[in-house]
Motif scaffolding. Structure first.
Motif, PDB file in Angstrom:
ATOM      1  N   GLY A 368       0.827  -1.205   0.000  1.00  0.00           N
ATOM      2  CA  GLY A 368       0.000   0.000   0.000  1.00  0.00           C
ATOM      3  C   GLY A 368       0.859   1.251   0.000  1.00  0.00           C
ATOM      4  N   SER A 369       0.269   2.348  -0.472  1.00  0.00           N
ATOM      5  CA  SER A 369       0.949   3.643  -0.490  1.00  0.00           C
ATOM      6  C   SER A 369      -0.036   4.705  -0.033  1.00  0.00           C
ATOM      7  CB  SER A 369       1.424   3.929  -1.917  1.00  0.00           C
ATOM      8  OG  SER A 369       1.902   5.263  -2.023  1.00  0.00           O
ATOM      9  N   VAL A 370       0.446   5.686   0.724  1.00  0.00           N
ATOM     10  CA  VAL A 370      -0.423   6.764   1.210  1.00  0.00           C
ATOM     11  C   VAL A 370       0.376   8.015   1.539  1.00  0.00           C
ATOM     12  CG1 VAL A 370      -0.253   5.989   3.636  1.00  0.00           C
ATOM     13  CG2 VAL A 370      -2.183   7.412   2.940  1.00  0.00           C
ATOM     14  N   GLY A 371      -0.254   9.157   1.378  1.00  0.00           N
ATOM     15  CA  GLY A 371       0.326  10.401   1.876  1.00  0.00           C
ATOM     16  C   GLY A 371       0.559  11.445   0.815  1.00  0.00           C
ATOM     17  N   GLU A 372       0.961  11.003  -0.359  1.00  0.00           N
ATOM     18  CA  GLU A 372       1.251  11.923  -1.459  1.00  0.00           C
ATOM     19  C   GLU A 372       1.008  11.154  -2.750  1.00  0.00           C
ATOM     20  OE1 GLU A 372       4.827  14.894  -0.948  1.00  0.00           O
ATOM     21  OE2 GLU A 372       5.433  12.865  -0.438  1.00  0.00           O
ATOM     22  N   PRO A 373       0.924  11.877  -3.862  1.00  0.00           N
ATOM     23  CA  PRO A 373       0.864  11.138  -5.129  1.00  0.00           C
ATOM     24  C   PRO A 373       2.157  10.333  -5.282  1.00  0.00           C
ATOM     25  CG  PRO A 373       0.336  13.476  -5.451  1.00  0.00           C
ATOM     26  CD  PRO A 373       0.870  13.334  -4.062  1.00  0.00           C
TER      27      PRO A 373
END
Ligand code: ATP
Ligand code: MG
Length: 634
Positions: A368-373
């Motif tokens: 998963g990725s989160v926080g910014e593009p």
């Protein structure tokens, strides 16, 4: 507890149903929790005031859902696995039964010290198990927690304590982060000289560092635990009782004290956790965020524990003792689901693919990725060198104000595209609007991202200042929640976040999101990370100023600039070519790892006198260095 949705077809059906019958949809999900009293009304809302109430009249305690209801079925299962900063120190594993006991004990300590329902408690702790326990102990007695990231300064801590009028502070002697020790009790003491509402301070012994204890105010955590037992009957609260206050990252200005309430937040974090990550019973889940940010609240503590998952908490940093630490921890525990940020991915990318490749990481199933593009190059690096091309990547878009993920693929179910958050979750109704607030229909379009209908996890207000909440989020476009982000919906209807609307650059009438240009610049093999801003230009209106971090210092800067320009030319077109490119060693970031473009814009404009609110800035030295470099460029 299993995901509700297991196929793309089912996603589409559920989505349709949730839009047509939102109340029935969410009521059906809320039924599965333990309520002391069922709600009278599922939803009551208007975005004018704004006023949003979910499950009104319902009564519950969220910790009964996080803890008590799991005891029979999975009491011995690990709830929290804690990995310390120093890999040689012993780890800690707490089963649901053990976590329940610890939460009840600390709840009793809070009660014993005069904290009751509705009181605010400030939590300023390192990433240790007691931090998660502290959140839950507050919730157990109906106190409102306000977590302040353990790396914040005395002033930032004092401001947050005063803004929400906290009665008690929970902190530690000192904290470990990588090779550094931070004297957090000393920092807290400095803050406490200007926080009249704090009556008691509970101090955890973490490092054994000597600290000064103020008689009558400061108490040792371990001493207090000796005074209580582990029987604690959870306090009943209304569904709309505030659960916590959390300050936003401060990327775009002064942080806002976002207020989340109990019932809706519970339903939403549990639902999104289970479905986005497709959590399977018994899996080990690891989110690398700090609990000082919303991601840690919703996806280290509440979401996973509500779902009966095993959640891993890590005290340290990705590069200590070396840049292989994340991969080592994944191997050590057989982590199945790994959730991190683009900033962490890009910083590890700089050490080369050989590092993750030393580890097999066979257990990994979802990333998963989160926080910014996330730029495409980083996405591919993550996919190839961490996920080995067999783990779906969920790029989860959401905000502190949202409580939980709003737009994201469901792992292994929704198709994925690098850089795209893809599709809204059931119950989420995004719209793109033009600058006049007119809804832009159809696909292959771009606009300001808004939500036109409430979802249970959304915030209710900003603490002590409802007008600020209205102004900030609900006044720009009538009857819509405005996110502040720009977004594209491609031909297939998939969503891609383009960066903040305030950062949009208008070159000769062409509008560019920062993410788009940065993505193109980052394709250069020697560029690790970049940030672009607009600055006034006589002919074009605005021109693009790019700040780039290189993997190796470029031998020939002119050549690097020419190559970056070629890359932008090829991917977007000559119109998006930066007018100025400055090589830097770091970028101004918030302590949660986000680029503060507003500071870079001031520097590009040559206006370095007043940089605005810099209280959440991580490294002020970087700013000085960039200022000096910018002068040379002129
Ligand atoms: P402030 O509101 O104080 O300026 P902030 O917006 O950075 O700070 P957060 O709530 O932590 O505070 O961050 C939310 C923002 O992060 C979103 O509005 C968006 O710009 C960005 N963001 C988060 N996840 C993603 C993602 N997956 N893709 C693109 N952008 C994202
Ligand atoms: Mg924001």
């Amino acid at each position: 507890m299993q995901p509700d949705i297991t196929s793309f077809d089912e996603y589409q059906k559920q989505y349709q149903y949730s839009v047509e019958n939102p109340e029935a949809f969410w009521a059906g999900i809320a039924e599965k929790f333990t309520w002391r009293k069922k709600w009278d009304e599922v939803l009551n809302w208007n975005f004018r005031e704004p006023k949003v109430e979910w499950f009104k009249g319902g009564q519950l305690n969220i910790t009964e859902n996080v803890l008590d209801r799991h005891l029979e079925e999975r009491g011995d299962q690990p709830a929290i696995i804690w990995e310390p900063n120093d890999p040689d120190e012993s780890n800690i594993v707490l089963s649901y039964i053990e976590l329940h006991i610890k939460v009840c004990q600390l709840a009793n300590v809070l009660l014993r010290n005069g904290v009751t329902k509705g009181d605010r408690v400030c939590i300023y702790l390192p990433m240790v198990p007691e931090l998660a326990i502290a959140l839950l102990a507050c919730a157990r007695i109906g106190a409102i927690h306000s977590v302040v990231f353990g790396g914040f300064s005395a002033q930032a801590l004092a401001d947050r304590i005063n803004d929400s009028g906290c009665k008690m502070l929970l902190t530690a002697d000192a904290s470990y982060r990588g090779a550094k020790t931070s004297p957090i009790k000393e920092i807290a003491d400095e803050a406490l000289t200007q926080t009249p509402t704090i009556e008691k301070v509970l101090v955890l012994r973490r490092t054994g560092t000597e600290v000064s204890m103020t008689e009558g105010r400061d108490l040792w955590w371990h001493d207090e635990l000796n005074e209580v037992d582990s029987d604690n009957e959870a306090v009943t609260v209304d569904a709309e009782h505030p659960l916590f206050i959390l300050y936003t990252s401060g990327s775009t200005g002064k942080p806002k004290g976002v207020v989340h309430t109990t019932g809706g937040y519970m339903v939403y974090t549990d639902y999104t956790f289970r479905n986005v990550f497709q959590y399977q019973q018994g899996e080990i889940y690891w989110c690398t965020a700090d609990i000082g940010w919303i991601t840690g609240h919703s996806y280290i503590v509440y979401g996973p524990l509500l779902a009966g998952a095993t959640t891993l908490m890590f005290e340290g940093v990705p590069t200590y003792p070396d840049a292989g630490r994340y991969w080592e921890v994944i191997e050590k525990y057989g982590v199945n689901i790994f959730y991190t940020s683009p900033t962490a991915i890009r910083s590890l990318e700089a050490f080369g693919p050989e590092i993750p490749e030393k580890f097999e990481m066979k257990s990994l199933r979802v990333l998963g990725s989160v926080g910014e593009p996330i730029n495409e190059e980083a996405w591919h690096w993550y996919d190839e060198h961490v996920g080995r091309k067999r783990c779906p990547i969920v790029d989860t878009w959401w905000q502190t104000e949202n409580g939980g993920i709003l737009i994201s693929p469901l792992a292994g179910i929704t198709p994925t595209k690098p850089g795209y958050a893809m599709l809204p979750l059931p119950g989420v109704q995004p719209v793109l609007v033009d600058n006049e607030g007119k809804i832009i229909e159809g696909n292959g379009v771009e606009g300001n991202l808004c939500l036109k209908f409430p979802w249970p996890g959304m915030f209710r207000t900003t603490w002590g200042d409802h007008e600020r909440c209205r102004q900030n989020y609900f006044a720009t476009y009538p009857n819509l929640y405005f996110t502040g982000d720009g977004c594209k919906r491609d031909k297939e209807g998939y969503y891609r976040i383009m960066g903040r609307v305030d950062d949009v650059i208008n070159v000769s009438g062409h509008r560019f999101g920062t993410a788009e240009i940065e993505n193109a610049i980052d394709e250069h093999p020697n560029v690790i990370e970049s940030a672009v801003v607009g600055y006034p230009h006589d002919i074009k209106g605005q021109a693009i100023y790019a700040y780039v971090i290189c993997e190796h210092h470029p031998e020939n800067e002119t050549q690097l600039i020419a190559e970056i320009n070629q890359s932008v030319n090829k991917i977007i077109g000559p119109i998006a070519r930066p007018e100025k490119i400055q090589v830097v060693t770091g970028l101004p970031k918030t302590r949660s790892g986000k680029i503060m473009r507003r500071i870079l814009r001031k520097i590009a404009e040559g206006e370095t006198g007043n940089l605005g609110d810099t209280s959440t800035l991580l490294d002020p030295e970087v700013v000085e260095e960039i200022k000096a470099g910018a002068l040379k460029l002129k």
